[in-house]
Design a protein around this motif. Structure first.
Motif, PDB file in Angstrom:
ATOM      1  N   GLY A  85       0.844  -1.196   0.000  1.00 14.60           N
ATOM      2  CA  GLY A  85       0.000   0.000   0.000  1.00 14.60           C
ATOM      3  C   GLY A  85       0.873   1.237   0.000  1.00 14.60           C
ATOM      4  O   GLY A  85       2.025   1.197   0.469  1.00 14.60           O
ATOM      5  N   SER A  86       0.351   2.345  -0.536  1.00 11.51           N
ATOM      6  CA  SER A  86       1.201   3.540  -0.547  1.00 11.51           C
ATOM      7  C   SER A  86       1.368   4.091   0.858  1.00 11.51           C
ATOM      8  O   SER A  86       2.304   4.840   1.131  1.00 11.51           O
ATOM      9  CB  SER A  86       0.692   4.595  -1.533  1.00 11.51           C
ATOM     10  N   ASP A  87       0.500   3.701   1.798  1.00 11.06           N
ATOM     11  CA  ASP A  87       0.727   4.102   3.196  1.00 11.06           C
ATOM     12  C   ASP A  87       2.090   3.602   3.688  1.00 11.06           C
ATOM     13  O   ASP A  87       2.832   4.342   4.330  1.00 11.06           O
ATOM     14  CB  ASP A  87      -0.373   3.517   4.101  1.00 11.06           C
ATOM     15  N   LEU A  90       4.843   5.572   1.953  1.00  9.67           N
ATOM     16  CA  LEU A  90       4.976   6.917   2.534  1.00  9.67           C
ATOM     17  C   LEU A  90       5.656   6.856   3.902  1.00  9.67           C
ATOM     18  O   LEU A  90       6.508   7.696   4.220  1.00  9.67           O
ATOM     19  CB  LEU A  90       3.597   7.574   2.649  1.00  9.67           C
ATOM     20  N   TYR A 111      -4.249  14.847   3.813  1.00 11.30           N
ATOM     21  CA  TYR A 111      -4.369  13.473   4.312  1.00 11.30           C
ATOM     22  C   TYR A 111      -3.958  13.421   5.789  1.00 11.30           C
ATOM     23  O   TYR A 111      -2.820  13.792   6.135  1.00 11.30           O
ATOM     24  CB  TYR A 111      -3.470  12.583   3.461  1.00 11.30           C
ATOM     25  N   TYR A 114      -0.470  12.109   7.520  1.00 13.54           N
ATOM     26  CA  TYR A 114       0.854  12.770   7.519  1.00 13.54           C
ATOM     27  C   TYR A 114       1.326  13.176   8.932  1.00 13.54           C
ATOM     28  O   TYR A 114       2.470  12.896   9.307  1.00 13.54           O
ATOM     29  CB  TYR A 114       0.865  13.994   6.593  1.00 13.54           C
ATOM     30  N   ALA A 151      -0.385  16.033  -1.338  1.00 16.17           N
ATOM     31  CA  ALA A 151      -1.176  15.023  -2.057  1.00 16.17           C
ATOM     32  C   ALA A 151      -1.726  15.728  -3.294  1.00 16.17           C
ATOM     33  O   ALA A 151      -2.261  16.827  -3.204  1.00 16.17           O
ATOM     34  CB  ALA A 151      -2.320  14.530  -1.181  1.00 16.17           C
ATOM     35  N   ALA A 155      -6.356  15.400  -0.831  1.00 15.82           N
ATOM     36  CA  ALA A 155      -7.442  14.709  -0.140  1.00 15.82           C
ATOM     37  C   ALA A 155      -7.648  15.441   1.190  1.00 15.82           C
ATOM     38  O   ALA A 155      -6.648  15.785   1.834  1.00 15.82           O
ATOM     39  CB  ALA A 155      -7.056  13.257   0.127  1.00 15.82           C
ATOM     40  N   ASP A 181       2.240  12.853  -3.346  1.00 14.64           N
ATOM     41  CA  ASP A 181       1.428  11.658  -3.088  1.00 14.64           C
ATOM     42  C   ASP A 181       0.303  11.632  -4.125  1.00 14.64           C
ATOM     43  O   ASP A 181      -0.653  12.403  -4.038  1.00 14.64           O
ATOM     44  CB  ASP A 181       0.901  11.763  -1.644  1.00 14.64           C
ATOM     45  N   ALA A 183      -1.941   9.256  -4.757  1.00 16.34           N
ATOM     46  CA  ALA A 183      -2.855   8.136  -4.485  1.00 16.34           C
ATOM     47  C   ALA A 183      -4.094   8.216  -5.378  1.00 16.34           C
ATOM     48  O   ALA A 183      -4.677   7.195  -5.733  1.00 16.34           O
ATOM     49  CB  ALA A 183      -3.265   8.131  -3.016  1.00 16.34           C
ATOM     50  N   TYR A 184      -4.480   9.448  -5.736  1.00 16.42           N
ATOM     51  CA  TYR A 184      -5.704   9.609  -6.551  1.00 16.42           C
ATOM     52  C   TYR A 184      -5.381   9.926  -8.003  1.00 16.42           C
ATOM     53  O   TYR A 184      -6.203  10.501  -8.704  1.00 16.42           O
ATOM     54  CB  TYR A 184      -6.613  10.677  -5.923  1.00 16.42           C
ATOM     55  N   SER A 207      -0.789   4.549  -5.795  1.00 13.90           N
ATOM     56  CA  SER A 207      -1.503   3.443  -5.143  1.00 13.90           C
ATOM     57  C   SER A 207      -2.300   2.675  -6.185  1.00 13.90           C
ATOM     58  O   SER A 207      -2.842   3.279  -7.108  1.00 13.90           O
ATOM     59  CB  SER A 207      -2.460   4.031  -4.112  1.00 13.90           C
ATOM     60  N   SER A 209      -4.811   1.076  -5.064  1.00 15.23           N
ATOM     61  CA  SER A 209      -6.080   0.957  -4.334  1.00 15.23           C
ATOM     62  C   SER A 209      -7.226   1.656  -5.045  1.00 15.23           C
ATOM     63  O   SER A 209      -8.339   1.148  -5.078  1.00 15.23           O
ATOM     64  CB  SER A 209      -5.948   1.560  -2.937  1.00 15.23           C
ATOM     65  N   LYS A 210      -6.953   2.847  -5.596  1.00  6.40           N
ATOM     66  CA  LYS A 210      -8.041   3.635  -6.195  1.00  6.40           C
ATOM     67  C   LYS A 210      -8.057   3.430  -7.709  1.00  6.40           C
ATOM     68  O   LYS A 210      -9.027   2.940  -8.259  1.00  6.40           O
ATOM     69  CB  LYS A 210      -7.883   5.122  -5.871  1.00  6.40           C
ATOM     70  N   ARG A 218      -3.469  -4.321  -1.434  1.00  5.17           N
ATOM     71  CA  ARG A 218      -2.443  -3.544  -0.731  1.00  5.17           C
ATOM     72  C   ARG A 218      -1.148  -3.440  -1.545  1.00  5.17           C
ATOM     73  O   ARG A 218      -0.139  -4.084  -1.224  1.00  5.17           O
ATOM     74  CB  ARG A 218      -2.142  -4.123   0.673  1.00  5.17           C
TER      75      ARG A 218
HETATM   76  C1  LIG Z   1      -3.942  10.923   0.020  1.00  7.56           C
HETATM   77  C2  LIG Z   1      -3.769   9.466   0.298  1.00  7.56           C
HETATM   78  N1  LIG Z   1      -2.535   8.954   0.235  1.00  7.56           N
HETATM   79  C3  LIG Z   1      -2.305   7.641   0.460  1.00  7.56           C
HETATM   80  C4  LIG Z   1      -3.341   6.793   0.761  1.00  7.56           C
HETATM   81  C5  LIG Z   1      -3.026   5.342   1.053  1.00  7.56           C
HETATM   82  O1  LIG Z   1      -3.502   4.484   0.077  1.00  7.56           O
HETATM   83  P1  LIG Z   1      -3.083   2.942   0.049  1.00  7.56           P
HETATM   84  O2  LIG Z   1      -2.304   2.654   1.298  1.00  7.56           O
HETATM   85  O3  LIG Z   1      -4.366   2.208  -0.021  1.00  7.56           O
HETATM   86  O4  LIG Z   1      -2.238   2.788  -1.175  1.00  7.56           O
HETATM   87  C6  LIG Z   1      -4.639   7.280   0.840  1.00  7.56           C
HETATM   88  C7  LIG Z   1      -5.753   6.370   1.180  1.00  7.56           C
HETATM   89  O5  LIG Z   1      -6.893   6.703   1.269  1.00  7.56           O
HETATM   90  C8  LIG Z   1      -4.860   8.651   0.597  1.00  7.56           C
HETATM   91  O6  LIG Z   1      -6.083   9.181   0.691  1.00  7.56           O
END
Ligand SMILES: Cc1ncc(COP(=O)(O)O)c(C=O)c1O
Length: 353
Positions: A85-87, A90, A111, A114, A151, A155, A181, A183-184, A207, A209-210, A218
């Motif tokens: 996951g990008s979490d 990061l 986000y 952070y 981001a 977000a 970041d 992610a979106y 990511s 994920s989206k 993940r």
């Molecule tokens: C701005 C931002 N960065 C990173 C993430 C982490 O995404 P993931 O761990 O699912 O890749 C999210 C998840 O909602 C996010 O909103």
């Protein structure tokens, strides 16, 4: 609380993820999962997993997946890092790169993970305030001396910064790191990855994920110079050598290669977002311009808390933060047409003009 907790653990304020309730019939528009099913090719790979593939340890270097990402981005394999996951990616950036300076700057509305990583890794986090329309003051941000983390799209606002503005941030001081970041990414914003051919002080995270409808798998990744990526690999190999299991590596590789799915699904989300935005405007909502798979909205005549509860009573879950200045906003994931219709019908009961 336990006497065995370290002082760091005692002082932590962990991130609170969006709820994942398992309620039958729930319309779940609170954590920005993709509204479509993942690529069929990716699912076929998952279904073909063999016992042998699970008996063995996976490739610790994730070479095939990193190569697929590198090919898509026109970068070398050494410029790609993958994580759970990008979490996780990061978090490694905080520990391995951002911690080289004492402080970093991000936006005041962004986000909420952070500040958690900053506290975990002992970094002072400064914030730059957004304009009232949630746009970013690039001049003020680039005048800061610290490393920058943004981001893009942001977000929970969904607003995106243009590539030329990211370039200004990167070029304004080659001695500080800029982390973008993404992610979106994939729903209409410009990526900073094209700047990586020249910039040594930029790292971009993504990511699956989206954009790829694979939140349950993940998988996230970072793109940067080979030296920055080596720094992240050193952190990974001092923490967990195998963050991506065998199935995650194979499925993610197939998903990355299915560019047709990516293009078509992205068009669907953008179309649904446009229709949702227009319908919300018709109901009198203010809608922040979004380049993500969600919209950030408020109604001038109805409190966010009341709308959130009304939706929840109808089994529709969206996301809301109980803090100024965004307490009256709802963040709504762009769902399928049917999900958006149900949401709009429910909101119309309260807000019809
Ligand atoms: C701005 C931002 N960065 C990173 C993430 C982490 O995404 P993931 O761990 O699912 O890749 C999210 C998840 O909602 C996010 O909103």
């Amino acid at each position: 609380m336990s006497k065995f907790w370290s002082s760091v653990v005692s002082g932590l304020k962990p991130y609170t993820p969006g709820e994942q309730p398992k309620v039958p019939g729930l319309i779940k528009l609170n954590t920005n999962e993709h509204c479509l099913q993942p690529s069929r090719h990716a699912m076929a790979v998952l279904n073909a997993m063999t016992p042998e593939a699970l008996r063995r340890y996976p490739d610790p270097e994730c070479t095939a997946l990193r190569s697929a990402i590198a090919r898509c981005e026109g970068l070398s394999v050494a410029q790609v890092f993958v994580g759970n996951g990008s979490d996780e990616v990061l978090a490694h950036i905080f520990q391995g790169l951002l911690s080289s300076s004492e402080s970093l700057v991000t936006l005041d509305i962004t986000y909420s993970f952070y500040p958690v990583w900053a506290a975990l890794y002992g970094l002072q986090l400064k914030t730059e305030s957004l304009h009232d329309d949630f746009s970013i003051d690039v001049n003020r941000l680039s005048a800061q001396r610290d490393s920058i983390l943004i981001a893009n799209p942001n977000a929970p606002t969904g607003r995106a910064l243009a590539l030329k503005d990211i370039k200004r941030l990167v070029d304004s001081n080659p001695d500080r790191l800029v982390v973008v970041d993404e992610a979106y990414y994939g729903f209409g914003s410009e990526s900073a990855s094209t700047l990586l051919l020249e910039a040594e002080n930029l790292i971009v995270t993504r990511s699956l994920s989206k954009s790829h409808a694979l939140a349950g798998l993940r998988v996230g990744y970072a793109l940067g110079s080979a030296a920055l990526i080596e720094g992240l690999t050193r952190v990974k190999d001092s923490f967990n050598s195998y963050p991506l299991d065998a199935s995650a590596q194979l499925v993610a590789e197939a998903a990355i290669q299915d560019e047709q799915w990516l293009n078509e699904s992205s068009q669907t989300v953008i179309k649904n977002r446009l229709e949702l935005t227009e319908a919300l405007l018709d109901l009198g909502f203010e809608v922040c311009p979004s380049s993500a798979n969600f919209v950030f909205v408020k109604h001038p005549a109805h409190e966010g808390r009341v709308l959130f509860e009304h939706l929840r009573e109808s089994n529709i879950l969206v996301r809301r933060w109980d803090k100024a200045p965004i307490a009256d906003y709802l963040r709504i994931t762009v769902g399928t047409k049917a999900e958006c219709a149900a949401l709009l019908q429910c909101l119309a009961e309260k807000c019809a003009l």
